[in-house]
Design a protein around this motif. Structure first.
Motif, PDB file in Angstrom:
ATOM      1  N   ALA A  55     -26.039  69.922  62.088  1.00  0.00           N
ATOM      2  CA  ALA A  55     -26.760  68.911  61.312  1.00  0.00           C
ATOM      3  C   ALA A  55     -26.225  68.837  59.889  1.00  0.00           C
ATOM      4  O   ALA A  55     -26.023  67.750  59.345  1.00  0.00           O
ATOM      5  CB  ALA A  55     -28.252  69.213  61.312  1.00  0.00           C
ATOM      6  N   SER A  56     -25.976  69.993  59.290  1.00  0.00           N
ATOM      7  CA  SER A  56     -25.454  70.012  57.920  1.00  0.00           C
ATOM      8  C   SER A  56     -24.037  69.466  57.854  1.00  0.00           C
ATOM      9  O   SER A  56     -23.677  68.781  56.889  1.00  0.00           O
ATOM     10  CB  SER A  56     -25.486  71.434  57.358  1.00  0.00           C
ATOM     11  N   GLU A  59     -24.275  65.737  58.100  1.00  0.00           N
ATOM     12  CA  GLU A  59     -24.771  65.220  56.822  1.00  0.00           C
ATOM     13  C   GLU A  59     -23.668  65.215  55.770  1.00  0.00           C
ATOM     14  O   GLU A  59     -23.497  64.248  55.026  1.00  0.00           O
ATOM     15  CB  GLU A  59     -25.945  66.076  56.347  1.00  0.00           C
ATOM     16  N   ASP A  60     -22.895  66.306  55.721  1.00  0.00           N
ATOM     17  CA  ASP A  60     -21.804  66.410  54.754  1.00  0.00           C
ATOM     18  C   ASP A  60     -20.767  65.309  54.970  1.00  0.00           C
ATOM     19  O   ASP A  60     -20.241  64.742  54.016  1.00  0.00           O
ATOM     20  CB  ASP A  60     -21.150  67.787  54.856  1.00  0.00           C
ATOM     21  N   LYS A  62     -21.418  62.476  56.355  1.00  0.00           N
ATOM     22  CA  LYS A  62     -22.132  61.201  56.335  1.00  0.00           C
ATOM     23  C   LYS A  62     -21.965  60.447  57.655  1.00  0.00           C
ATOM     24  O   LYS A  62     -21.695  59.247  57.684  1.00  0.00           O
ATOM     25  CB  LYS A  62     -21.733  60.353  55.137  1.00  0.00           C
ATOM     26  N   GLU A  64     -23.695  60.196  61.861  1.00  0.00           N
ATOM     27  CA  GLU A  64     -24.880  60.468  62.664  1.00  0.00           C
ATOM     28  C   GLU A  64     -24.658  61.721  63.518  1.00  0.00           C
ATOM     29  O   GLU A  64     -23.588  61.909  64.097  1.00  0.00           O
ATOM     30  CB  GLU A  64     -25.169  59.262  63.558  1.00  0.00           C
ATOM     31  N   ASN A  65     -25.661  62.576  63.585  1.00  0.00           N
ATOM     32  CA  ASN A  65     -25.584  63.799  64.375  1.00  0.00           C
ATOM     33  C   ASN A  65     -26.017  63.495  65.805  1.00  0.00           C
ATOM     34  O   ASN A  65     -27.191  63.450  66.107  1.00  0.00           O
ATOM     35  CB  ASN A  65     -26.487  64.879  63.752  1.00  0.00           C
TER      36      ASN A  65
END
Length: 143
Positions: A55-56, A59-60, A62, A64-65
């Motif tokens: 997830a991180s 996010e890093d 940018k 979608e997970n």
């Protein structure tokens, strides 16, 4: 401009950094002192491996997970014989990997099998008679 032919760091997005770190430690891979609770770094020959929350990592970057489906990426661990493939697959499974494809002779003339680490990252364990290894175990590609 051109880029040197190298990869500095391979980072795997994992569900549980501690669990994945424990798996790679069972393989005999040592965690670097640069690691912390959020990320593990492991020095490899010529590159490094990072284990970071999926997830991180998404996010890093940018993005979608989306954890479902084949990621389109496999990692490979080449050895110098078919017997070596069998031994490595057996060892990695004893460390907690899941067998995905039992080692077998393959169409391109080698011998390989696939295992998955605790997060499903696919590792091909392979003997490729066309890619010899140097004295350090690095694959030597033909020119």
């Amino acid at each position: 401009m051109s880029l040197e032919r190298r990869i500095s760091l391979i980072t795997l997005g994992v569900a549980d950094v501690a669990r994945s770190s424990d798996f790679y430690a069972r393989l005999g891979w040592t965690k670097s002192s640069a690691s912390n609770d959020d990320i593990t770094f492991i020095q490899l020959k010529g590159t490094a491996l990072g284990l970071f929350s999926r997830a991180s990592l998404a996010e890093d970057a940018k993005v979608e997970n989306t954890p479902s489906g084949f990621s389109g990426v496999t990692l490979a661990y080449n050895v110098s014989s078919e017997i070596g493939v069998d031994a490595v697959v057996k060892f990695v499974i004893s460390c907690g990997a899941t067998l995905v494809k039992a080692p077998e002779k393959v169409s391109w003339g080698g011998y390989s099998g696939y295992v998955a680490d605790p997060d499903g990252h696919l590792w091909e364990i392979a003997f490729n008679p066309f890619f010899p290894q140097d004295e350090h175990g690095h694959v030597v590609l033909p020119d």
